[in-house]
Write an enzyme that holds these catalytic residues in place. Sequence first.
Site, PDB file in Angstrom:
ATOM      1  N   HIS A 297       0.809  -1.223   0.000  1.00  0.00           N
ATOM      2  CA  HIS A 297       0.000   0.000   0.000  1.00  0.00           C
ATOM      3  C   HIS A 297       0.841   1.271   0.000  1.00  0.00           C
ATOM      4  O   HIS A 297       0.297   2.379  -0.039  1.00  0.00           O
ATOM      5  CB  HIS A 297      -0.904   0.007   1.242  1.00  0.00           C
ATOM      6  CG  HIS A 297      -2.336   0.315   0.933  1.00  0.00           C
ATOM      7  ND1 HIS A 297      -2.761   1.582   0.618  1.00  0.00           N
ATOM      8  CD2 HIS A 297      -3.433  -0.463   0.891  1.00  0.00           C
ATOM      9  CE1 HIS A 297      -4.068   1.573   0.409  1.00  0.00           C
ATOM     10  NE2 HIS A 297      -4.503   0.325   0.553  1.00  0.00           N
ATOM     11  N   LYS A 299       2.779   4.503  -0.850  1.00  0.00           N
ATOM     12  CA  LYS A 299       2.620   5.432  -1.963  1.00  0.00           C
ATOM     13  C   LYS A 299       3.805   6.381  -1.989  1.00  0.00           C
ATOM     14  O   LYS A 299       3.922   7.277  -1.147  1.00  0.00           O
ATOM     15  CB  LYS A 299       1.297   6.190  -1.818  1.00  0.00           C
ATOM     16  CG  LYS A 299       0.079   5.261  -1.873  1.00  0.00           C
ATOM     17  CD  LYS A 299      -1.190   5.962  -1.464  1.00  0.00           C
ATOM     18  CE  LYS A 299      -2.397   5.065  -1.694  1.00  0.00           C
ATOM     19  NZ  LYS A 299      -2.318   3.790  -0.942  1.00  0.00           N
TER      20      LYS A 299
END
Length: 547
Positions: A297, A299
């Site tokens: 996840h 970023k």
Amino acid sequence: MASASRVRVGTLVPLAKDNAGSSNGSVSAIPIFEGSNVVGRNHLVITDKRISRKHLSLHASADGSIEVVVEGPNPIIVRSEGQRRKVSAQETAKITHNDVLELIPGDYFVKYMDMADDPIGSNGLKKGKRHSEEDSAAVKRNRQIMEDEALARTLQESFAEESTNVSDMASGQTSSLLDSSGSSKRSNKRMHSVGPSNDVPSLTFRLMRVQGLPSWANSSSVTVQDVIQGEVLLAVLSDYMVDIDWLLTACPSLRKVPHVLVIHGEDGASLELLKKMKPANWILHKPPLPISFGTHHSKAMLLVYPQGIRVVVHTANMIHVDWNNKSQGLWMQDFPCKDAKDINKKVPFENDLVDYLSALKWPEFRANLPVVGDVNINASFFRRFDYSSAMVRLIGSVPGYHAGPSIKKWGHMKLRSVLEECTFEKQFCKSPLIYQFSSLGSLDEKWMSEFTYSLSAGKSDDGSPLGIGKPMIVWPTVEDVRCSIEGYAAGSCIPSPQKNVEKDFLRKYWTRWKADHVGRWYALFPCSYLNRYDIVQMKSGDGYPTL
């Protein structure tokens, strides 16, 4: 305002290419309401990514006239009174009764018909069509979405008018790499310098530009194209969801980058599409999961230039709605290459970064880079840059179970160890702790207490502990979702089961988000909506304290 936004003024009726007046079967009939409307990809019966999710915005007046703004990157054609006019991205045009739009030049013809000649009419559906588009669940959903968007836009416009003085003040305070509209004004020469600059504080934390907000609310905000610019030699793009089609449209310069590594969390059909759409020189990598749940996840972007590197940590998936329709943010800083004499010098930021990159276990590959030469691209490669000017520390999160020395290497325990070394002004004693995230796991009160303790670590300037702050979980209410820019179409950005959200011990933490002073209340924060049919079961939030 709400009732005015729901007054129907006409319909965009699909036409065949020969203009014979029959539907070509590829576009739904689109009802137009007074105020703001959106036309996009969800109105197509077929799939065509040349049509953006928000392709056009239309503002309809009570007299039936409409102002059209092209929001997507592809132009449209407006045919009016025998004239054919091309309207490009961000340009506007006026249309009236019987004018024809080509949503893509030569494709997807729709004619605007005001209420006087509306084939559907205000009293119901056109009769005689067994499979009428208006009678379908999809079109009913689209109509509801447009009504909610119209309401949200009307509220925004009203707020913008009331905030003229604030707008004038805010727009005069922009001093950064970008101009007040968020577009880059300096040349690539600035980007090539890659290193500390006099305006580093203003370049560090940024909000992302949101379509549809008043200009002052986007002051100093950035787009993906503002972030990825200049002569990029190597790009490492890390995210959960990646829409390569959108990414290359939004940032065409990526096509010229010789080496691109995409670290992602996609799976199934989404992964197959990613493989199909990626340019030949792009490498895809999904990090291994040592446990049976979760996904990648993180970023971030690492952009390598001839003179250094840009490091970016952000909150958005690499998809259109995340970069355009929600309040998102990013941190970025540029760092130069190390001098030969400092090649073995290491700073905490560098160790944080390299340790995390090592945990991703991507397949090492070779790259021939100007100045550097032929090198292996692995975690150690990123020790070539001088991070001594870093203004932050990186806190990595790695899936799995950690014990011993590694327990303070990741997650909130790493954060605790960093904060314990920090000194804060007395005013920060027992400061509230603001938690904002896009999904909620199966938490218990014991873990929440541990997390609270970690975030409260550190000492005040007199040497005493800061003290435990009050946790506040920012979470959207039904009203927040309904009145957001996207309305109920905000996307599945709160993937949290009902049983997790409704635990009794969490009730004391819920906090409602409000950002009208910066013009972003209706640009919902990243956790925007659970599911149209699930979220209505949640509490309305009238009792939430306001952040």
